[in-house]
Design an enzyme around this catalytic site. Structure first.
Site, PDB file in Angstrom:
ATOM      1  N   GLU A   1      -1.339  -8.201   4.806  1.00 44.75           N
ATOM      2  CA  GLU A   1      -1.077  -8.372   6.432  1.00 44.75           C
ATOM      3  C   GLU A   1      -2.328  -8.100   7.174  1.00 44.75           C
ATOM      4  O   GLU A   1      -2.567  -8.555   8.193  1.00 44.75           O
ATOM      5  CB  GLU A   1      -0.264  -7.369   6.909  1.00 44.75           C
ATOM      6  CG  GLU A   1      -0.509  -5.776   7.195  1.00 44.75           C
ATOM      7  CD  GLU A   1      -0.491  -4.990   5.918  1.00 44.75           C
ATOM      8  OE1 GLU A   1      -0.738  -3.828   6.026  1.00 44.75           O
ATOM      9  OE2 GLU A   1      -0.604  -5.637   4.580  1.00 44.75           O
TER      10      GLU A   1
ATOM     11  N   CYS B   1       0.724  -1.268   0.067  1.00 43.26           N
ATOM     12  CA  CYS B   1      -0.078   0.003  -0.181  1.00 43.26           C
ATOM     13  C   CYS B   1       0.835   1.269  -0.123  1.00 43.26           C
ATOM     14  O   CYS B   1       1.600   1.561  -0.959  1.00 43.26           O
ATOM     15  CB  CYS B   1      -1.072   0.115   1.233  1.00 43.26           C
ATOM     16  SG  CYS B   1      -2.289   1.301   0.992  1.00 43.26           S
TER      17      CYS B   1
ATOM     18  N   HIS C   1      -3.331  -5.029   0.886  1.00 39.53           N
ATOM     19  CA  HIS C   1      -2.848  -5.296   2.370  1.00 39.53           C
ATOM     20  C   HIS C   1      -2.799  -6.598   2.666  1.00 39.53           C
ATOM     21  O   HIS C   1      -3.949  -7.159   3.157  1.00 39.53           O
ATOM     22  CB  HIS C   1      -3.545  -4.580   3.329  1.00 39.53           C
ATOM     23  CG  HIS C   1      -3.509  -2.935   3.434  1.00 39.53           C
ATOM     24  ND1 HIS C   1      -2.440  -2.414   4.286  1.00 39.53           N
ATOM     25  CD2 HIS C   1      -4.049  -1.916   3.040  1.00 39.53           C
ATOM     26  CE1 HIS C   1      -2.312  -0.955   4.181  1.00 39.53           C
ATOM     27  NE2 HIS C   1      -3.341  -0.817   3.506  1.00 39.53           N
TER      28      HIS C   1
END
Length: 251
Positions: free
Chosen positions: A200, A110, A198
């Site tokens: 994560e 990002c 993203h």
């Protein structure tokens, strides 16, 4: 046979929201958890991860010594990747330093993906024409993206951005695109690997962000409700983390 040590510096570019911080203690630890899950998924029994986290927002200009790391991971952020402010400019300069050598590899998600694009000469900025891209989203992979992401044609990944890299920098292999953002990932073999999404993020993390931004009026009811309908969908975050770790290991 002794284990191989993989030293990764996470450049923490945000502070996080209360519920996420209660669980992870600091924003960079979310990315650390992704890398650890990715290493487990890769079955790297003979590899030890040594992860350090560097707060580049509140300790601007303080970066790891490149001699002490094998890879640098740039996190996402609520801040603008195109901002002309000291800590962001110092971060871009540090990324340029990494790009000028050929041992330490770069990974970004990002905001981190955008900072790397900016350091490579691409234009980054607000996507005023297309607007926000949020929640679990399907990314159409290029032929190179399919090679990088285990033969998949479509990558499902959490998104939370209105800023984009507008065009691919010279020398970069495109990984994928969506209708809202054509630069969804950048790849330079042995050097750079990024995604706009993203990997994560978990459902829990994204729900908190959606709720806070809805309450703040950043998201209207329509975008909020549509995003909440997709937030629990299956996504490929751990697989992306696995490929990040394998990339850092030249596998």
């Amino acid at each position: 046979m002794p284990s191989r040590l993989l030293r990764i510096a996470i450049l923490e570019c945000d502070t996080g929201l209360p519920k996420a911080l209660a669980k992870y203690k600091r924003y960079g630890a979310i990315s650390s958890a992704l890398l650890e899950s990715g290493a487990d998924a890769a079955g790297l029994g003979k590899v030890d991860l040594e992860i350090s986290i560097w707060d580049v927002v509140n300790e601007a200009g303080v970066f790891p010594d490149l001699a002490d790391v094998d890879g640098v991971f740039l996190t996402g952020s609520k801040f603008d990747s195109f901002a002309d402010i000291p800590w962001t400019n110092q971060l871009v300069d540090f990324v340029k330093k990494i790009l000028a050598q050929d041992r330490v590899k770069l990974v970004g998600v990002c905001f981190g993906h955008q900072i790397i694009g900016r350091a490579m000469g691409a234009r980054v900025g607000r996507n005023e024409e297309q607007g926000w891209e949020v929640s679990v989203t399907d990314v159409d992979l290029t032929p190179e993206g399919r090679k990088v992401f285990e033969g998949k044609e479509v990558l499902s990944i959490h998104q939370m951005h209105k800023d984009i890299v507008f065009d691919y920098p010279a020398g970069v292999q495109p990984l994928g695109s969506t209708g809202l953002c054509k630069v969804q990932g950048m790849f330079v073999p042995g050097r750079v690997m990024t995604v706009q999404g993203h990997p994560e993020f978990t459902e829990e993390i994204l729900v908190e962000i959606l709720e806070v931004r809805h309450e703040q009026g950043v998201f209207g009811d329509e975008i909020y409700e549509e995003a909440m309908n997709r937030v629990g969908r299956r996504h490929d975050g751990v697989m992306v983390g696995k490929r990040f770790v394998e990339f850092l290991l030249d596998r």
